[in-house]
Motif scaffolding. Structure first.
Motif, PDB file in Angstrom:
ATOM      1  N   GLY A 169      58.314  71.090  99.988  1.00 43.99           N
ATOM      2  CA  GLY A 169      57.019  70.438 100.097  1.00 43.99           C
ATOM      3  C   GLY A 169      56.061  70.891  99.014  1.00 43.99           C
ATOM      4  O   GLY A 169      55.332  70.076  98.432  1.00 43.99           O
ATOM      5  N   ALA A 170      56.075  72.191  98.712  1.00 43.77           N
ATOM      6  CA  ALA A 170      55.211  72.717  97.658  1.00 43.77           C
ATOM      7  C   ALA A 170      55.564  72.083  96.312  1.00 43.77           C
ATOM      8  O   ALA A 170      54.681  71.679  95.548  1.00 43.77           O
ATOM      9  CB  ALA A 170      55.358  74.238  97.585  1.00 43.77           C
ATOM     10  N   ILE A 171      56.844  72.006  96.017  1.00 42.56           N
ATOM     11  CA  ILE A 171      57.282  71.422  94.741  1.00 42.56           C
ATOM     12  C   ILE A 171      56.915  69.953  94.664  1.00 42.56           C
ATOM     13  O   ILE A 171      56.409  69.469  93.642  1.00 42.56           O
ATOM     14  CB  ILE A 171      58.804  71.625  94.569  1.00 42.56           C
ATOM     15  CG1 ILE A 171      59.121  73.120  94.377  1.00 42.56           C
ATOM     16  CG2 ILE A 171      59.322  70.810  93.392  1.00 42.56           C
ATOM     17  CD1 ILE A 171      60.606  73.436  94.360  1.00 42.56           C
ATOM     18  N   SER A 172      57.129  69.209  95.756  1.00 41.54           N
ATOM     19  CA  SER A 172      56.835  67.775  95.760  1.00 41.54           C
ATOM     20  C   SER A 172      55.350  67.509  95.554  1.00 41.54           C
ATOM     21  O   SER A 172      54.953  66.690  94.712  1.00 41.54           O
ATOM     22  CB  SER A 172      57.296  67.145  97.079  1.00 41.54           C
ATOM     23  OG  SER A 172      58.684  67.330  97.263  1.00 41.54           O
ATOM     24  N   PHE A 173      54.500  68.197  96.304  1.00 40.02           N
ATOM     25  CA  PHE A 173      53.054  67.995  96.194  1.00 40.02           C
ATOM     26  C   PHE A 173      52.575  68.355  94.790  1.00 40.02           C
ATOM     27  O   PHE A 173      51.788  67.618  94.183  1.00 40.02           O
ATOM     28  CB  PHE A 173      52.321  68.854  97.224  1.00 40.02           C
ATOM     29  CG  PHE A 173      52.202  68.239  98.585  1.00 40.02           C
ATOM     30  CD1 PHE A 173      53.304  67.698  99.233  1.00 40.02           C
ATOM     31  CD2 PHE A 173      50.984  68.228  99.247  1.00 40.02           C
ATOM     32  CE1 PHE A 173      53.202  67.142 100.496  1.00 40.02           C
ATOM     33  CE2 PHE A 173      50.856  67.673 100.505  1.00 40.02           C
ATOM     34  CZ  PHE A 173      51.958  67.130 101.134  1.00 40.02           C
ATOM     35  N   ALA A 174      53.044  69.491  94.275  1.00 43.75           N
ATOM     36  CA  ALA A 174      52.565  69.959  92.971  1.00 43.75           C
ATOM     37  C   ALA A 174      53.047  69.059  91.837  1.00 43.75           C
ATOM     38  O   ALA A 174      52.308  68.809  90.877  1.00 43.75           O
ATOM     39  CB  ALA A 174      53.010  71.400  92.735  1.00 43.75           C
TER      40      ALA A 174
END
Length: 259
Positions: A169-174
């Motif tokens: 989720g962190a990678i996708s949002f960023a």
């Protein structure tokens, strides 16, 4: 508290750059104080707080005014003064305290200086804003996805709450945020560069969070401080930012130049 901090940051960024430089310097000094205080309380490690805090602010200012070379010179002088200062106390545990002092100088002020290096560019305000937005998006994505879908632990011995789903989720949002920011905010930026920046920020921010979690576990504490209600201390907000700043600065340098 988060909205208040965001308002101060945005206002200082776009009204007058030196004001934001002062915000960085103050954050560094408070962060040094929190780290040194916890080391003394929990491990009886004596880090000379005064020269490290003053020198830390000087490193940030030197980086802004003189670039990376200025930051290195200021760091070397700060470490020298800190080691000499510690010699005036006692020879017992000198090596341990000196090692902790050098670590503190690198961990807080030196890494924070890369934000000042971003700020020094012509479009520095937008570079710093993009950097901060991507770190926030990374943290938000990790929490939102991890809370809803998290099953597999990322590093259970260090931070039991973190999951592989949260990292995704962190990678996708960023990455999505990075593509948008580079397309609309960064001068000469390209969307695919933003994707790479977002990926790097998410990974580094997660590692930074894990790194401080390991420090806090070693010290046996939950938070580094209590200055920010609901957020812990300044160091609890800087944990994701500090190790991410040099990577972001290098990518800006590779993608868009020094500015």
């Amino acid at each position: 508290m988060g909205l208040a901090l965001g308002a101060v940051i945005i206002a200082s960024l776009f009204i007058y750059k030196p004001v934001f430089l002062g915000v960085i310097a103050v954050a560094v000094m408070v962060g040094v104080w929190e780290l040194c205080s916890r080391l003394a309380e929990r491990k009886q490690i004596q880090v000379p707080m005064v020269p490290l805090a003053v020198g830390g602010a000087a490193i940030v200012v030197a980086g802004y005014l003189r670039g990376a070379a200025g930051a290195w010179v200021a760091l070397g002088l700060t470490v020298l003064v800190v080691l000499l200062w510690r010699m005036a106390i006692s020879p017992e545990t000198y090596l341990r305290d000196a090692t902790a002092s050098v670590f503190a100088a690198f961990y807080v002020p030196f890494l924070a200086t890369f934000v000042a290096l971003m700020l020094a560019a012509d479009d520095g305000a937008w570079r710093v804003l993009t950097f901060l937005v991507l770190v926030v998006l990374s943290d938000t994505g990790a929490y939102a996805v991890g809370w809803r879908l998290g099953r597999r632990k990322l590093a259970p011995r260090i931070s039991p709450g973190k999951t592989l789903e949260g990292l995704a989720g962190a990678i996708s949002f960023a990455m999505v945020g990075g593509a948008l920011c580079f397309a609309f905010l960064i001068e000469d930026g390209l969307w695919w560069q933003g994707l790479l920046m977002g990926l790097a920020v998410a990974i580094c921010a997660t590692l930074g969070d894990l790194g401080e979690s390991m420090i806090k576990r070693d010290l046996g504490i939950k938070d580094m401080g209590t200055l920010l209600p609901g957020h812990g201390g300044i160091m609890d907000r800087l944990d994701s930012l500090l190790p991410t700043a040099p990577v972001a600065w290098l990518l800006y340098l590779a993608f868009t130049g020094a500015g």
